[in-house]
Design a protein around this motif. Sequence first.
Motif, PDB file in Angstrom:
ATOM      1  N   ASP A 131       0.798  -1.224   0.000  1.00 36.17           N
ATOM      2  CA  ASP A 131       0.000   0.000   0.000  1.00 36.17           C
ATOM      3  C   ASP A 131       0.830   1.272   0.000  1.00 36.17           C
ATOM      4  N   ALA A 134       3.909   0.037  -3.460  1.00 38.17           N
ATOM      5  CA  ALA A 134       3.412  -0.577  -4.694  1.00 38.17           C
ATOM      6  C   ALA A 134       4.152  -1.839  -5.116  1.00 38.17           C
ATOM      7  N   MET A 245      -9.652  -0.220  -1.038  1.00 35.81           N
ATOM      8  CA  MET A 245      -8.803   0.775  -1.682  1.00 35.81           C
ATOM      9  C   MET A 245      -9.624   1.565  -2.691  1.00 35.81           C
ATOM     10  N   ILE A 263      -3.093   2.666  -5.690  1.00 39.98           N
ATOM     11  CA  ILE A 263      -2.281   2.871  -4.496  1.00 39.98           C
ATOM     12  C   ILE A 263      -1.858   4.333  -4.504  1.00 39.98           C
TER      13      ILE A 263
END
Length: 288
Positions: A131, A134, A245, A263
């Motif tokens: 997170d 990446a 996310m 992200i």
Amino acid sequence: MIEADVLARRFEENRSRLRAVAHRMLGSGAEAEDAVQDTWLRLSRADVAGIDNLPGWLTTTVGRVCLDRLRTRTARPEQPWDTAAPEPDPTDSAPVDPEREAMLTESVGRALLVVLDTLAPTERFVFVLHDMFAVSFEEIAAVVDRSPAAVRQIASRARRRVHQGGTVRETDPARQRRVVEAFLAASREGRFDDLVSLLDPHVVMRADPVAAALGSAAERRGSAVIAGFFNGRAQGASPAYVDGMPGAVVELGEGVRLALSFIVTDRIIGIEVVADPEQLATLDLIVG
């Protein structure tokens, strides 16, 4: 064979990133510096001819070092969010600057470090590497000896715990959502420069085999390349949350054909594209 001085120079080019990974993993500037030096020792002993992606290798290696340290920490009282400057390492070409150490801690955020300290070692490892930096689930899976699907679930669980622990700038879902919505709008309207501005220069986009067969390519790197790919697209994409996310989905009929998760730190550093129906069925999708 990479010459020793060239290898050392390339390591130094990645040092700040490695320190950032280690600091988020361990919460201490001194321990982070030790972990970075341990990573250098491992690199100096490794068969570098077999390393295709040195930055990626260094990131996963420093993460592995930190994971081992988290697992073997004793029961002594910890101060993982300290601001104390680490002792200078004689092998470090740049002396440690106490002011820089304090700025590093502030940039991470004391609150975030406190929340990260509540995670189990594997959860923290997965959350930080994926997170915040990446690193792909496949690369992380090889380190923790789990399947990519299992690692994705670990990331989702850790993400919920971090978000429940308090609003922190780096992981604030509302701010991340605004960045993604701005990206989707710029994509639909063909605003290339705006797309580039929302992407980190070293952004990575990865697609599963089904998405790649649809024209996404298995991997793309760089803000200009990825902005070019998205420029004028996203016409049918709707904002969504993908496993907690910020992301987007493309729906066909009554089902989701494609899911994208982003992200986001200051800018978008990673994009994951999932089109495999079996994988889509495992995702926690909230559209709208």
